[in-house]
Design a protein around this motif. Structure first.
Motif, PDB file in Angstrom:
ATOM      1  N   GLN A  97       0.850  -1.302  -0.139  1.00  0.00           N
ATOM      2  CA  GLN A  97      -0.267   0.018  -0.059  1.00  0.00           C
ATOM      3  C   GLN A  97       0.704   1.100  -0.125  1.00  0.00           C
ATOM      4  OE1 GLN A  97      -0.102  -2.410   2.563  1.00  0.00           O
ATOM      5  NE2 GLN A  97      -0.952  -1.509   4.325  1.00  0.00           N
ATOM      6  N   ASP A  99       2.998   1.751  -2.073  1.00  0.00           N
ATOM      7  CA  ASP A  99       3.140   2.047  -3.457  1.00  0.00           C
ATOM      8  C   ASP A  99       2.123   3.450  -3.977  1.00  0.00           C
ATOM      9  OD1 ASP A  99       5.187  -0.002  -3.498  1.00  0.00           O
ATOM     10  OD2 ASP A  99       3.854  -1.260  -4.382  1.00  0.00           O
ATOM     11  N   ASP A 100       1.244   3.548  -3.257  1.00  0.00           N
ATOM     12  CA  ASP A 100       0.183   4.295  -3.379  1.00  0.00           C
ATOM     13  C   ASP A 100       0.850   5.575  -3.609  1.00  0.00           C
ATOM     14  OD1 ASP A 100      -1.591   2.409  -3.765  1.00  0.00           O
ATOM     15  OD2 ASP A 100      -2.549   2.550  -1.881  1.00  0.00           O
ATOM     16  N   GLY A 102       3.194   6.935  -4.817  1.00  0.00           N
ATOM     17  CA  GLY A 102       3.915   7.155  -6.231  1.00  0.00           C
ATOM     18  C   GLY A 102       5.411   7.572  -6.053  1.00  0.00           C
ATOM     19  N   ARG A 105       6.899   7.699  -2.612  1.00  0.00           N
ATOM     20  CA  ARG A 105       7.036   6.354  -1.969  1.00  0.00           C
ATOM     21  C   ARG A 105       8.740   6.248  -1.322  1.00  0.00           C
ATOM     22  NH1 ARG A 105       7.647   0.771  -5.142  1.00  0.00           N
ATOM     23  NH2 ARG A 105       9.625   1.451  -5.606  1.00  0.00           N
ATOM     24  N   ALA A 231      -0.385   6.031   4.869  1.00  0.00           N
ATOM     25  CA  ALA A 231      -0.448   5.070   3.595  1.00  0.00           C
ATOM     26  C   ALA A 231      -0.374   3.725   4.231  1.00  0.00           C
ATOM     27  CB  ALA A 231       0.912   5.126   2.606  1.00  0.00           C
ATOM     28  N   LEU A 257      -5.248   9.542  -0.580  1.00  0.00           N
ATOM     29  CA  LEU A 257      -4.864   7.912  -0.776  1.00  0.00           C
ATOM     30  C   LEU A 257      -6.178   7.277  -0.671  1.00  0.00           C
ATOM     31  CD1 LEU A 257      -1.771   7.646   1.466  1.00  0.00           C
ATOM     32  CD2 LEU A 257      -1.689   7.795  -1.123  1.00  0.00           C
ATOM     33  N   ARG A 259      -7.996   6.471   1.782  1.00  0.00           N
ATOM     34  CA  ARG A 259      -8.174   5.765   3.261  1.00  0.00           C
ATOM     35  C   ARG A 259      -9.412   6.523   3.763  1.00  0.00           C
ATOM     36  NH1 ARG A 259      -4.512   3.805   0.248  1.00  0.00           N
ATOM     37  NH2 ARG A 259      -2.396   3.049   1.357  1.00  0.00           N
TER      38      ARG A 259
END
Length: 387
Positions: A97, A99-100, A102, A105, A231, A257, A259
């Motif tokens: 997660q 990786d969300d 971008g 990261r 994240a 993100l 969430r």
């Protein structure tokens, strides 16, 4: 998932000393060249802004100095000596997660503790808030921490004073799992006043950092750390926050993100509630305990208990008896036919219900009239509830 090779691991470890957390230029270059080639480009060549687009010559100069000074073998040995490790994208333990984020990261994560970060992150909730919180804020954060831990959720926060520390302690007290995302190296206890707490988290939970061993926190690193907290988790709960608060940065990042974002309400007169209430006026969801948080972020069936006010004695009456009772005047008395008309029943039905209500202590009889009793008998109501 294939684990990162040793050359890749060494290069990424070195690059955590080159780039600040969340450096998107670095993230874009990393995607373009790969870790090994990027480190070599920075450390051994005279690559300029044309080769590494997005940075000035002065900024590149700073990157080059850091790259040439990095000794990743020493950092990896230092974290291993603490029982820790360096987790890279591609490793089985890497939380996908992240990786969300971008280009922002993390290059990799320095982790201290025995548990698997990826597994824990699959069922994790962030609890964040004011450092200078009130006793109410500390109480709510500790309750959320322990309640979530008891339900099998991992409590993630930043190990700061106030709400963060209370949430971690609540989870630890319940024998649960907790993750502290630090703005320093995992070998640095910051704030120093939380050295014992951070030591307990290292033993019972996990310490996570983007910065290599020995690095110290700065104001910007605290803010950038919050994106990792957002994240790593399914949702973020904010407990007490002013308008300008790092906790709100975490919540806004969580929103971006996709969430869940939640807030615990407080007194409208308190400045520490202002940021939370602003969040709740937008896309934030109001929560008051761990059950409500778990219902929102959890799987189907993780429902919070139904909420209702206290049951009054007259709530236990059947509908017809309740209508008859409501048909009696507030003052004085009325005859059976008047009460029947008001309740929409026959006179016989009304009289039958009135005698029942009399036995339960709700009404009194005066000659041919009926009136409300001064105080219904609780014992009578209990008998009625059992019929």
């Amino acid at each position: 998932m294939t684990a990162a090779g040793m050359d890749e691991r060494l290069a990424r470890a070195a690059l955590t000393r080159v780039f600040e957390p969340g450096d998107e230029c670095g993230g874009q270059w990393l995607r373009r060249f790969g870790a090994v080639a990027l480190l070599e480009l920075l450390a051994t060549s005279d690559a300029g802004p044309r080769d590494l687009a997005g940075a000035t010559e002065q900024r590149l100069g700073g990157y080059r100095l850091r790259a040439r000074a990095a000794v990743p073998e020493r950092d990896l040995a230092a974290v291993a000596g603490l029982g820790g490790r360096f987790v890279c994208p591609g490793d089985p333990e890497w939380p996908s997660q992240l990786d969300d984020l971008g280009a922002a990261r993390p290059i990799g994560l320095w982790v201290r503790g025995r548990s698997d970060l990826r597994i824990w992150s699959l069922r994790s909730v962030a609890v964040v808030g004011a450092r200078a919180c009130t006793p109410y804020g500390a109480h709510m954060a500790a309750g959320l921490g322990s309640g979530l831990a008891e339900r099998g959720w991992v409590v993630t926060s930043g190990a700061a004073f106030g709400v963060d520390g209370a949430a971690h302690r609540g989870a630890l007290a319940a024998g649960g799992a907790t993750v502290a995302v630090l703005a320093s190296g995992v070998d640095r206890a910051y704030p120093p006043g939380h050295a014992e707490l951070i030591g307990r988290i290292a033993e019972q939970g996990l310490l996570v950092a983007e910065l290599p061993p020995g690095d110290h926190p700065t104001r910007s690193r605290f803010v950038l750390r919050n994106r990792v907290i957002a994240a790593l988790t399914r949702g973020t709960v904010v407990v007490e926050a002013e308008y300008r608060s790092g906790s709100l940065v975490t919540a806004r990042c969580a929103q971006r993100l996709g969430r869940f974002t939640m807030g615990v309400p407080g007194p409208a007169t308190s400045g520490l509630s202002a940021g939370v209430h602003e969040l709740l006026r937008g896309e934030g969801v109001l929560v008051t305990d761990a059950a409500e948080v778990a219902e929102l972020v959890g799987d189907i069936g993780e429902l919070a208990p139904s909420r209702r006010g206290p049951v009054l004695t007259r709530d236990l009456l059947d509908p017809v008896s309740a209508r008859v009772l409501e048909a009696l005047p507030a003052r004085g008395s009325a005859e059976g036919k008047e009460i029947a008309r008001g309740a929409g029943t026959t006179v016989d039905e009304a009289l039958g219900r009135l005698y029942e209500l009399h036995s339960l202590g709700f009404v009194e009889r005066r000659g041919d009239g009926w009136r409300l009793a001064a105080r219904p008998t609780p014992a009578g109501a209990a008998r009625r509830g059992g019929t």
